[in-house]
Design an enzyme around this catalytic site. Structure first.
Site, short mmCIF file in Angstrom:
data_model
loop_
_atom_site.label_atom_id
_atom_site.label_comp_id
_atom_site.label_asym_id
_atom_site.label_seq_id
_atom_site.Cartn_x
_atom_site.Cartn_y
_atom_site.Cartn_z
N ARG A 288 8.54 18.14 -27.87
CA ARG A 288 9.75 18.98 -28.00
C ARG A 288 9.50 20.16 -28.94
NH1 ARG A 288 15.31 16.37 -29.57
NH2 ARG A 288 14.11 15.41 -31.22
N LYS B 299 19.93 14.27 -24.48
CA LYS B 299 21.36 14.52 -24.75
C LYS B 299 21.61 16.01 -25.03
CE LYS B 299 21.52 11.67 -28.23
NZ LYS B 299 20.10 11.23 -28.25
N ARG C 59 27.75 7.20 -33.60
CA ARG C 59 26.39 6.68 -33.66
C ARG C 59 26.39 5.20 -34.05
NH1 ARG C 59 22.92 11.09 -33.27
NH2 ARG C 59 20.85 10.54 -33.96
N ARG D 132 13.40 5.95 -35.82
CA ARG D 132 14.67 6.38 -35.18
C ARG D 132 15.00 5.47 -33.99
NH1 ARG D 132 13.23 12.27 -33.92
NH2 ARG D 132 15.20 12.33 -32.79
N ARG E 186 10.50 19.75 -34.79
CA ARG E 186 11.37 19.11 -35.79
C ARG E 186 10.57 18.16 -36.68
NH1 ARG E 186 16.70 17.11 -32.59
NH2 ARG E 186 16.34 15.30 -33.91
P1 AP5 Z 1 16.57 16.50 -26.15
O1 AP5 Z 1 17.57 17.03 -25.20
O2 AP5 Z 1 16.28 17.29 -27.38
O3 AP5 Z 1 16.91 14.96 -26.52
P2 AP5 Z 1 18.05 14.35 -27.41
O4 AP5 Z 1 18.54 13.12 -26.71
O5 AP5 Z 1 19.07 15.39 -27.77
O6 AP5 Z 1 17.18 13.92 -28.65
P3 AP5 Z 1 17.46 14.03 -30.21
O7 AP5 Z 1 16.14 13.67 -30.86
O8 AP5 Z 1 18.04 15.36 -30.60
O9 AP5 Z 1 18.48 12.93 -30.42
P4 AP5 Z 1 18.75 12.19 -31.69
O10 AP5 Z 1 19.94 11.46 -31.27
O11 AP5 Z 1 17.64 11.37 -32.24
O12 AP5 Z 1 18.85 13.34 -32.80
P5 AP5 Z 1 20.08 14.15 -33.39
O13 AP5 Z 1 19.71 15.58 -33.40
O14 AP5 Z 1 21.35 13.74 -32.75
O15 AP5 Z 1 15.21 16.27 -25.32
C1 AP5 Z 1 14.02 15.84 -25.95
C2 AP5 Z 1 12.81 16.55 -25.30
O16 AP5 Z 1 12.68 16.11 -23.95
C3 AP5 Z 1 12.94 18.09 -25.23
O17 AP5 Z 1 11.70 18.68 -25.48
C4 AP5 Z 1 13.38 18.36 -23.78
O18 AP5 Z 1 12.92 19.63 -23.32
C5 AP5 Z 1 12.73 17.21 -23.03
N1 AP5 Z 1 13.50 16.79 -21.88
C6 AP5 Z 1 14.86 16.67 -21.78
N2 AP5 Z 1 15.21 16.24 -20.56
C7 AP5 Z 1 14.03 16.04 -19.87
C8 AP5 Z 1 13.72 15.60 -18.55
N3 AP5 Z 1 14.69 15.25 -17.67
N4 AP5 Z 1 12.41 15.51 -18.20
C9 AP5 Z 1 11.44 15.86 -19.07
N5 AP5 Z 1 11.68 16.30 -20.32
C10 AP5 Z 1 12.96 16.38 -20.71
O19 AP5 Z 1 20.12 13.58 -34.88
C11 AP5 Z 1 19.11 13.88 -35.82
C12 AP5 Z 1 19.43 13.15 -37.13
O20 AP5 Z 1 20.70 13.62 -37.65
C13 AP5 Z 1 19.60 11.63 -37.03
O21 AP5 Z 1 18.36 10.96 -37.08
C14 AP5 Z 1 20.49 11.36 -38.25
O22 AP5 Z 1 19.75 11.37 -39.44
C15 AP5 Z 1 21.43 12.56 -38.25
N6 AP5 Z 1 22.66 12.30 -37.46
C16 AP5 Z 1 23.04 12.95 -36.31
N7 AP5 Z 1 24.21 12.46 -35.87
C17 AP5 Z 1 24.57 11.48 -36.74
C18 AP5 Z 1 25.68 10.59 -36.80
N8 AP5 Z 1 26.64 10.61 -35.87
N9 AP5 Z 1 25.73 9.72 -37.83
C19 AP5 Z 1 24.79 9.69 -38.78
N10 AP5 Z 1 23.69 10.49 -38.78
C20 AP5 Z 1 23.59 11.39 -37.76
#
Ligand code: AP5
Length: 217
Positions: free
Chosen positions: A127, A13, A88, A171, A160
């Protein structure tokens, strides 16, 4: 356009959000990035969010919703935005819908990135994120030229805390229980489109932009 990106942790994402938002000239609003920034600055919001993030749990809705409402109210989000990581759960989606209605706005489309669990674990374990510009790399799939250094800005790369194996598994459970129901919620609203998010990053971006094209004004 007002876009929501949905998909499991590690689906790509954040990676796709930066390309899509820049292509469409709309702000990318990532709740995970905002929380991580606040944690790094030691703000009251960051202190509140940290314990939930470290466990891989969702930060309580009242905290998250107030933060997103403030961000969406800013000038640059008035003509469109791309939300990454919000909503979420269904209560967050309901609140977002009501808030947008109050502002005479509505979501244009929800883009689901579809990836299986094994791929997600591979992606998260490799990552690395830049401390300075937040660009996301992968040690195998998208490595920087110099290990540990961001090609984009020369900043230091870090792993991270919530990408540890146990936290990743938790997660994924949280995603299945709380976030996956959004897929049918938005399908019922008639605004969901899903794309295959496997394969090289550029190919996924092409698929995403092609899927979004019919919704562009
Ligand atoms: P990446 O693009 O970083 O993936 P992502 O989907 O953004 O993963 P996240 O872990 O950031 O999502 P998340 O939803 O768990 O965490 P968030 O930060 O929102 O890609 C991942 C890896 O794969 C990278 O190394 C990339 O290079 C690689 N990659 C990408 N595309 C690829 C491809 N096509 N082929 C190969 N490799 C590829 O949330 C973190 C925390 O914040 C949550 O756990 C929660 O505690 C809190 N939080 C955030 N939002 C909320 C909410 N709305 N409500 C409550 N708590 C929240």
């Amino acid at each position: 356009m007002r876009i929501v990106l949905v998909g499991p942790p590690g689906a790509g994402k954040g990676t796709q959000a930066q390309f899509i938002a820049s292509h469409l000239a709309i702000p990318k609003i990532s709740t995970g990035d905002i929380f991580r920034y606040n944690v790094s600055q030691g703000t009251p919001l960051g202190r509140q969010a940290k314990e939930y993030m470290d466990r891989g749990d969702l930060v309580p809705d009242e905290v998250t919703i107030a933060m997103v409402r403030d961000r969406l109210g800013e000038e640059d989000a008035q003509d469109g935005f791309l939300l990454d990581g919000f909503p979420r759960n269904v209560p967050q989606a309901e609140t977002l819908k009501k808030q947008l209605m109050d502002w005479d706005q509505r979501l244009t489309v929800v883009l689901e990135l579809v990836v299986d669990e094994d791929e997600v674990v591979r992606r998260l374990s490799g990552r690395r994120t830049c401390r300075r510009c937040e660009h996301v790399w992968h040690i195998m799939f998208d490595p920087p030229t110099r290990e540990g250094i961001c090609d984009a800005c020369g900043g230091e790369l870090f792993q991270r805390d919530d990408d540890r194996e146990e936290t990743v598994r938790h997660r994924l459970e949280v995603y299945k229980k709380q976030t996956a129901p959004l897929v049918s919620y938005y399908a019922d609203e008639g605004i969901l489109i899903g794309i295959d998010a496997t394969g090289p990053v550029e190919e996924v971006t092409e698929r995403a932009l092609a899927a979004l094209r019919p919704f562009a004004r």
